[in-house]
Scaffold this active site. Structure first.
Site, PDB file in Angstrom:
ATOM      1  N   HIS A   1       0.806  -1.220   0.000  1.00 37.97           N
ATOM      2  CA  HIS A   1       0.000   0.000   0.000  1.00 37.97           C
ATOM      3  C   HIS A   1       0.841   1.274   0.000  1.00 37.97           C
ATOM      4  O   HIS A   1       0.339   2.349  -0.313  1.00 37.97           O
ATOM      5  CB  HIS A   1      -0.997   0.003   1.172  1.00 37.97           C
ATOM      6  CG  HIS A   1      -0.415   0.348   2.503  1.00 37.97           C
ATOM      7  ND1 HIS A   1      -0.087  -0.599   3.452  1.00 37.97           N
ATOM      8  CD2 HIS A   1      -0.110   1.545   3.060  1.00 37.97           C
ATOM      9  CE1 HIS A   1       0.368   0.001   4.537  1.00 37.97           C
ATOM     10  NE2 HIS A   1       0.366   1.299   4.324  1.00 37.97           N
TER      11      HIS A   1
ATOM     12  N   ASP B   1      -0.684  -7.467   1.250  1.00 34.86           N
ATOM     13  CA  ASP B   1      -0.051  -6.151   1.391  1.00 34.86           C
ATOM     14  C   ASP B   1       1.459  -6.331   1.569  1.00 34.86           C
ATOM     15  O   ASP B   1       2.007  -6.184   2.665  1.00 34.86           O
ATOM     16  CB  ASP B   1      -0.661  -5.421   2.577  1.00 34.86           C
ATOM     17  CG  ASP B   1      -0.273  -3.946   2.628  1.00 34.86           C
ATOM     18  OD1 ASP B   1       0.363  -3.466   1.665  1.00 34.86           O
ATOM     19  OD2 ASP B   1      -0.613  -3.280   3.627  1.00 34.86           O
TER      20      ASP B   1
ATOM     21  N   SER C   1       4.241   2.124   8.322  1.00 30.07           N
ATOM     22  CA  SER C   1       3.843   1.174   7.282  1.00 30.07           C
ATOM     23  C   SER C   1       5.051   0.514   6.625  1.00 30.07           C
ATOM     24  O   SER C   1       6.037   1.180   6.304  1.00 30.07           O
ATOM     25  CB  SER C   1       3.047   1.888   6.199  1.00 30.07           C
ATOM     26  OG  SER C   1       1.764   2.229   6.625  1.00 30.07           O
TER      27      SER C   1
END
Length: 259
Positions: free
Chosen positions: A66, A113, A209
């Site tokens: 992402h 992801d 992330s």
């Protein structure tokens, strides 16, 4: 880390002028004590964004899919502690446009992801730059539930913070069962995920992330998503389970994976 229920991208726009220390419930890491940690500055039409990653071989960095929505170029920073200090003696910076997202990445259901970045040249290994080990194939059946694991990154340390940390931070968290985690996320959690409990308000936040979840010297997770209500509320965080993707990692990198 993506946020739910809105599933908004959480790549943090870089604001070097207002850096403060980050990762929720954690502490500043001893400089260069996490030598596999990578910082990623991602260039897209909307601006420059920040994610974390991990060096899995001298040529490849593991991170989250992402992070790459709309991205055309990545600057990979290795060996950093004070990530905004371009003159930090241990840092190595490389630009690349070569990155591969899992073909099954789906922003609607948040599955697969995971992404891999190819460096333009081998990373120069040193005390500050090292490769993290990946799970073995024999670890595929291990849920890691109940284990204490380390998260690291330059992400926010509170829900009121507005910029990533000037220093690398770490926090130790408990891995929880996917069954319990799935109940709290209304069935969204699948066997491709791994969860950390969030107990005591500890865990990743915006800007973390793609960063690594590590047990010993083995990366078992990649920071993916959490609840939109905030990072400090004690809710679980959901990560990509690396044991589920060992074949894909092997096919898209030269990382060593043992039986």
């Amino acid at each position: 880390m993506l946020e739910l229920p809105e599933a908004i991208r959480n790549k943090m726009t870089i604001q070097f002028e207002s850096f403060r220390e980050r990762i929720v419930g954690g502490n500043e890491a001893f400089p260069n004590s996490i030598p596999f940690q990578a910082a990623l500055l991602l260039t897209a039409a909307q601006g420059t964004f920040f994610c974390g990653g991990s060096l899995i071989s001298q040529r490849f960095v593991l991170t989250a899919a992402h992070c790459f929505d709309g991205v055309v170029q990545v600057q990979v920073i290795l060996g950093a502690h004070r990530v905004q200090d371009m003159f930090e003696s241990t840092q190595v910076r490389m630009f690349t446009t070569r990155f591969t997202r899992h073909p099954g990445w789906n922003s609607a259901n948040l599955l697969n992801d995971i992404a891999i970045i190819e460096l333009p040249e081998p990373a120069p290994l040193s005390l500050a730059i090292q490769v993290i080990g990946l799970p073995r194939y024999q670890d595929v059946t291990d849920s890691f539930a109940g284990r204490s694991a380390r998260l690291s990154g330059w992400g926010l340390d509170s829900d009121s913070a507005t910029a990533i940390s000037p220093v690398l931070r770490e926090v130790f968290v408990d891995v929880m069962s996917n069954w319990l985690c799935s109940i709290q996320f209304l069935g969204l959690v699948q066997n491709t995920h791994i969860c950390t409990s969030g107990s005591g308000g500890r865990g990743p936040c915006n800007g973390d992330s793609g960063g690594p979840l590590v047990v010993g010297n083995m990366q078992i997770g990649i920071v993916s998503f959490g609840l939109a209500l905030g990072c400090e509320i004690g809710w679980p965080s959901v990560l990509t389970r690396t044991t589920h993707f060992l074949d894909w990692i092997a096919a898209n990198s030269d990382a060593t994976i043992f039986p």
